[in-house]
Design an enzyme around this catalytic site. Structure first.
Site, short mmCIF file in Angstrom:
data_model
loop_
_atom_site.label_atom_id
_atom_site.label_comp_id
_atom_site.label_asym_id
_atom_site.label_seq_id
_atom_site.Cartn_x
_atom_site.Cartn_y
_atom_site.Cartn_z
N HIS A 192 -8.26 -13.76 5.56
CA HIS A 192 -7.68 -12.64 4.82
C HIS A 192 -8.76 -12.11 3.86
O HIS A 192 -9.60 -12.88 3.40
CB HIS A 192 -6.45 -13.18 4.05
CG HIS A 192 -5.81 -12.17 3.17
ND1 HIS A 192 -6.24 -11.93 1.88
CD2 HIS A 192 -4.75 -11.35 3.39
CE1 HIS A 192 -5.50 -10.98 1.35
NE2 HIS A 192 -4.58 -10.61 2.23
N ALA A 194 -9.05 -11.60 0.84
CA ALA A 194 -9.25 -12.27 -0.46
C ALA A 194 -10.02 -13.58 -0.31
O ALA A 194 -10.47 -14.16 -1.29
CB ALA A 194 -7.90 -12.55 -1.12
N LYS A 195 -10.17 -14.05 0.94
CA LYS A 195 -10.75 -15.37 1.17
C LYS A 195 -12.29 -15.31 1.20
O LYS A 195 -12.87 -14.28 0.96
CB LYS A 195 -10.19 -15.95 2.48
CG LYS A 195 -8.66 -16.08 2.49
CD LYS A 195 -8.17 -17.03 1.42
CE LYS A 195 -6.72 -17.48 1.58
NZ LYS A 195 -5.72 -16.43 1.68
N MET A 196 -12.91 -16.45 1.51
CA MET A 196 -14.37 -16.57 1.40
C MET A 196 -15.12 -15.68 2.39
O MET A 196 -16.20 -15.20 2.12
CB MET A 196 -14.81 -18.02 1.60
CG MET A 196 -14.75 -18.83 0.33
SD MET A 196 -13.09 -18.99 -0.30
CE MET A 196 -12.35 -19.87 1.05
#
Ligand SMILES: Cc1ncc(COP(=O)(O)O)c(C=O)c1O
Length: 392
Positions: A192, A194-196
């Site tokens: 997603h 927002a992830k790394m």
């Protein structure tokens, strides 16, 4: 004292600083464009390329890409053979997807309390809630801090449970020299934005087990199993799976992003350490533990309010920060306090007392690779301003 933006004063910054944001560069755009000009825009060569790169990054034998992290979790539960009547132990301090995946397989999620220092599931609490019907343990690397896997895995081995690590927050993290992705029977990731790293939506399951790898591939493709490698038209299904495939152009984006995981991680790590330095002596917040020898993935930067020093509650602090244009959030509301889990399983307040006291104090501050020191200074100034107003 400065007037809070919440009370009509000027905000610390003119525009909202989000809590997370993806970093897309020209190489990402080129990789997606190239993938879109090929013959196969779903299940083309980039899917396998992304899977190989993920497995190599984490030191796992197999990686199977999925449409999102929730599908990856569901597939892991399916591949593990979880079914009606099974119990699976997890943490209450997670995104709903972790427990929902268990429910979708018919299993009952059992919630073990967290460790007050690390905010990850506590192995003694796991022992206390285990039942004779427990089949799986699903730890979550909350905020990006890898769980203490050695005692969890050894308990699981003793009891015959499968371990599915929900590592949606911790790609790039490690325990000593072992990367997240190689620490459990199956490890699930989310891509997603927002992830790394991101592939738009996306997820993956990593494993060293050839049988689980086959089952995961079957599950993401309707449960279809080819019975003759030279005749793709000959196949069977038993049991049915889902269409949980990641497209080829999303995989191209994921692979392009994964090539920069080291840079992303270093930027997050630098900002997180700067936050920790600046907030270490704050009378108004406590910082979760950062155990020695553990490489935090830094998906989220979380602080705990010292409510005894404040004349207000978490909700007002969040509104006050929002008014200053700081995109503070709460990760998470405890899963078992959600209406569905209360009604279906009869869970009530008091089930996990440590998680409950932590939940009321959690605040997530903005953290993403492209965040500047000036952005971070705005967050720190807004915290000072809001805390000065509400200090006891
Ligand atoms: C802990 C955890 N598990 C699972 C997921 C699900 O991932 P996705 O949003 O890719 O479906 C998330 C995503 O937010 C998460 O934070």
């Amino acid at each position: 004292m400065e007037t809070l933006a919440l009370l009509g004063g000027p905000p610390v910054r003119a525009t909202l600083l989000p809590y997370a944001r993806q970093s897309i560069d020209a190489a990402d755009v080129a990789a997606v464009s190239a993938a879109l000009t090929q013959d196969w825009i779903t299940q083309g060569p980039n899917v396998a390329r992304f899977e190989e790169a993920l497995a190599a990054h984490a030191g796992a034998t197999y990686a199977v890409a999925f449409a999102n992290g929730t599908a990856a979790l569901h597939a892991a539960c399916w591949a593990a053979g979880l079914a009606d009547g099974d119990d699976a132990i997890t943490t209450p301090l997670t995104f709903e997807a972790t427990a929902n995946a268990l429910v979708h397989q018919g299993a009952r999620p059992i919630f073990a309390d967290i460790d007050a220092a690390t905010l990850n599931v506590d192995v003694d609490a796991v022992k206390r809630v285990a039942t004779t019907r427990t089949r799986a343990l699903v730890p979550v690397d909350f905020a990006g801090l890898p769980c203490s896997y050695a005692p969890l895995v050894s308990l699981a081995r003793e009891r015959g449970w499968i371990v599915i690590a929900d590592a949606a927050h911790s790609l790039g993290g490690a325990l000593g020299d072992r990367q997240v992705g190689s620490l459990a029977d199956m490890t699930t990731f989310s891509f997603h934005p927002a992830k790394m790293i991101t592939s738009g939506e996306g997820g993956a399951v990593l494993t060293d087990d050839a049988r689980l790898n086959d089952r995961l591939r079957q599950m993401r493709h309707h449960g279809i199993r080819n019975i003759d490698a030279t005749s793709p038209w000959r196949y069977e299904i038993d049991p049915p799976g889902f269409n949980y495939r990641l497209t080829d152009f999303q995989s191209a984006l994921g692979a392009s992003q994964l090539a920069r995981i080291g840079t992303f991680w270093a930027a997050r790590d630098r900002l997180a350490r700067r936050y920790r330095e600046r907030l270490a002596d704050s009378p108004f917040v406590e910082l979760p533990a950062l155990p020695h020898g553990v490489r935090h993935g830094w998906h989220l930067f979380v602080v705990l309010l010292r409510l005894e020093r404040l004349r207000t509650d978490q909700d007002t602090i969040l509104h006050a920060l929002r008014a200053e244009n700081i995109g503070a959030r709460v990760h998470y509301r405890l899963v078992y306090r959600q209406p569905y889990y209360r009604k279906r399983f009869g869970y009530d307040r008091g089930l996990c007392p440590i998680a409950e006291s932590v939940e009321a104090r959690l605040v997530t501050l903005p953290l993403f690779p492209a965040m500047t020191d000036d952005d971070q200074d705005d967050v720190l100034r807004a915290l000072d301003k809001v805390f000065a107003h509400y200090a006891r």
